[in-house]
Design a protein around this motif. Structure first.
Motif, short mmCIF file in Angstrom:
data_model
loop_
_atom_site.label_atom_id
_atom_site.label_comp_id
_atom_site.label_asym_id
_atom_site.label_seq_id
_atom_site.Cartn_x
_atom_site.Cartn_y
_atom_site.Cartn_z
N VAL A 75 -11.30 7.05 -5.79
CA VAL A 75 -11.23 6.17 -4.64
C VAL A 75 -10.77 6.98 -3.43
O VAL A 75 -9.85 7.79 -3.52
N GLY A 76 -11.41 6.74 -2.30
CA GLY A 76 -11.00 7.42 -1.08
C GLY A 76 -11.83 8.64 -0.74
O GLY A 76 -11.58 9.31 0.26
N ARG A 77 -12.83 8.94 -1.58
CA ARG A 77 -13.72 10.06 -1.24
C ARG A 77 -14.47 9.74 0.05
O ARG A 77 -14.86 8.60 0.29
N PRO A 78 -14.65 10.71 0.90
CA PRO A 78 -15.37 10.46 2.15
C PRO A 78 -16.86 10.23 1.90
O PRO A 78 -17.41 10.67 0.88
N GLY A 79 -17.48 9.52 2.81
CA GLY A 79 -18.93 9.37 2.75
C GLY A 79 -19.37 7.97 2.42
O GLY A 79 -18.68 7.22 1.72
N LYS A 80 -20.53 7.62 2.93
CA LYS A 80 -21.11 6.29 2.74
C LYS A 80 -21.43 6.02 1.28
O LYS A 80 -21.22 4.91 0.77
N ALA A 81 -21.92 7.03 0.57
CA ALA A 81 -22.29 6.84 -0.84
C ALA A 81 -21.07 6.50 -1.68
O ALA A 81 -21.14 5.67 -2.59
N ALA A 82 -19.93 7.16 -1.39
CA ALA A 82 -18.70 6.89 -2.15
C ALA A 82 -18.22 5.47 -1.91
O ALA A 82 -17.78 4.78 -2.84
N ARG A 83 -18.30 5.01 -0.67
CA ARG A 83 -17.88 3.63 -0.36
C ARG A 83 -18.80 2.63 -1.04
O ARG A 83 -18.34 1.60 -1.55
N ALA A 84 -20.08 2.92 -1.05
CA ALA A 84 -21.04 2.03 -1.71
C ALA A 84 -20.78 1.97 -3.21
O ALA A 84 -20.87 0.90 -3.83
N GLN A 85 -20.45 3.10 -3.81
CA GLN A 85 -20.15 3.14 -5.24
C GLN A 85 -18.93 2.28 -5.56
O GLN A 85 -18.91 1.54 -6.55
N LEU A 86 -17.90 2.36 -4.71
CA LEU A 86 -16.69 1.57 -4.94
C LEU A 86 -16.99 0.08 -4.83
O LEU A 86 -16.50 -0.72 -5.62
N ARG A 87 -17.80 -0.31 -3.85
CA ARG A 87 -18.16 -1.72 -3.70
C ARG A 87 -18.95 -2.21 -4.92
O ARG A 87 -18.86 -3.38 -5.30
N HIS A 88 -19.71 -1.28 -5.51
CA HIS A 88 -20.46 -1.63 -6.71
C HIS A 88 -19.53 -1.80 -7.91
O HIS A 88 -19.75 -2.66 -8.77
N ASP A 89 -18.51 -0.96 -7.98
CA ASP A 89 -17.61 -0.96 -9.14
C ASP A 89 -16.58 -2.08 -9.09
O ASP A 89 -16.16 -2.59 -10.14
N VAL A 90 -16.12 -2.44 -7.89
CA VAL A 90 -14.96 -3.32 -7.75
C VAL A 90 -15.29 -4.57 -6.94
O VAL A 90 -15.87 -4.49 -5.85
N GLY A 91 -14.89 -5.72 -7.48
CA GLY A 91 -14.94 -6.97 -6.73
C GLY A 91 -13.52 -7.45 -6.51
O GLY A 91 -12.66 -7.30 -7.39
N MET A 92 -13.23 -7.99 -5.32
CA MET A 92 -11.88 -8.44 -5.03
C MET A 92 -11.91 -9.84 -4.44
O MET A 92 -12.73 -10.14 -3.56
N VAL A 93 -11.01 -10.68 -4.93
CA VAL A 93 -10.86 -12.05 -4.43
C VAL A 93 -9.46 -12.19 -3.86
O VAL A 93 -8.47 -11.85 -4.51
N PHE A 94 -9.38 -12.69 -2.62
CA PHE A 94 -8.12 -12.76 -1.90
C PHE A 94 -7.54 -14.17 -1.92
O PHE A 94 -8.15 -15.11 -2.43
N GLN A 95 -6.36 -14.30 -1.33
CA GLN A 95 -5.74 -15.63 -1.19
C GLN A 95 -6.63 -16.54 -0.36
O GLN A 95 -6.83 -17.70 -0.69
N GLY A 96 -7.13 -16.03 0.76
CA GLY A 96 -8.05 -16.79 1.59
C GLY A 96 -9.46 -16.71 1.02
O GLY A 96 -9.85 -15.71 0.43
N TYR A 97 -10.23 -17.76 1.20
CA TYR A 97 -11.55 -17.82 0.57
C TYR A 97 -12.56 -16.95 1.31
O TYR A 97 -13.48 -16.41 0.72
N ASN A 98 -12.41 -16.82 2.65
CA ASN A 98 -13.27 -15.97 3.46
C ASN A 98 -14.75 -16.31 3.31
O ASN A 98 -15.62 -15.43 3.33
N LEU A 99 -15.05 -17.61 3.18
CA LEU A 99 -16.44 -18.04 3.15
C LEU A 99 -16.95 -18.25 4.57
O LEU A 99 -16.19 -18.60 5.47
N PHE A 100 -18.25 -18.06 4.76
CA PHE A 100 -18.84 -18.33 6.07
C PHE A 100 -19.06 -19.83 6.20
O PHE A 100 -19.85 -20.41 5.44
#
Length: 251
Positions: A75-100
């Motif tokens: 986690v924290g590697r630079p670059g767009k591909a690394a960020r995309a990989q993390l979004r693929h690996d991890v889902g996060m749900v917060f206190q707020g629903y953050n729905l549109f």
């Protein structure tokens, strides 16, 4: 006390992590291993670093020292591909629903699938129907967020994360704003996910849920992991005065 040693199935590995906000050290040398299919409950008083740890795992905070790996990727590697990989690996749900609010439940779920993952609209709609069945909200697919209860909105938020097929789900106090009845329906969804083998790390004040569902409990205090271990053993035989006091105040 540190977490149990990593196994060959470790999917989240936190090693010696330090997180500071200015002069305030919020995480002080935290190490934690989470195996595939495990449900880990992180508990502790407000300000102990629980939510910050989740945010670091999700790549939402930059750490000052240590290393975090999720599914073998740092986690924290630079670059767009690394960020995309993390979004693929991890889902996060917060206190707020953050729905549109201006989008239907279905579109809230399919938006990322069509815009980010470039899935065809019909495939995304099929996935939305699938995850809504998992959270028991098939009949709300055409509803708007304002037409849902708080518990239903939180279940939609969970469904939206599940639609991206993450390897790990992070839950940050997802029932803190809900009344007891709505809390129960959200926890029931999380319990079902645990029985299905989803790897989950949840920050929670719901001790009943932690004791019933979690394989491992982590007690945080002053930015450190104070105690960690198998749920039944940890609650039955607390090792420190801080954890004993916490248990007595919560239960």
């Amino acid at each position: 006390m540190q977490a149990a040693p990593a196994t060959s199935a470790t999917v989240v590995q936190v090693t010696g992590v330090v997180k500071e906000f200015g002069t305030l050290r919020v995480l002080d040398g935290v190490s934690l291993d989470v195996a595939r299919g495990q449900t880990v409950a992180i508990i502790g008083r407000s300000g102990s670093g629980k939510s910050t740890l989740l945010r670091c795992i999700a790549g939402l905070e930059t750490i000052q020292a240590g290393k975090i790996e999720v599914c073998g990727h740092e986690v924290g590697r630079p670059g767009k591909a690394a960020r995309a990989q993390l979004r693929h690996d991890v889902g996060m749900v917060f206190q707020g629903y953050n729905l549109f609010p201006h989008l239907t439940v279905e579109r809230n779920i399919t938006l990322a699938l069509t815009l980010v993952k470039k899935q065809p609209r019909d495939a995304a709609q099929t996935k939305a129907a699938e995850v809504l069945r998992l959270v028991g909200l098939t009949d709300k697919i055409s509803s708007y967020p304002e037409q849902l209860s708080g518990g239903q909105q939180q279940r939609v938020a969970i469904a939206r994360s599940l639609a991206l097929s993450p390897q790990v789900m992070l839950f940050d106090e997802v029932t803190s704003a809900l009344d007891p009845e709505l809390t129960a329906e959200v926890l029931a969804v999380m319990e079902d996910l645990a029985t299905r083998g989803m790897t989950m790390i949840t920050v929670t004040h719901e001790m009943g849920f932690a004791r019933k569902v979690a394989n491992q409990v982590v007690f945080m205090h002053r930015g450190k992991i104070w105690e960690s271990g198998a749920t039944s053993e940890l609650f039955a035989r607390p090792q420190t005065a801080e954890f004993k006091q916490f248990i007595s105040s919560e239960l």
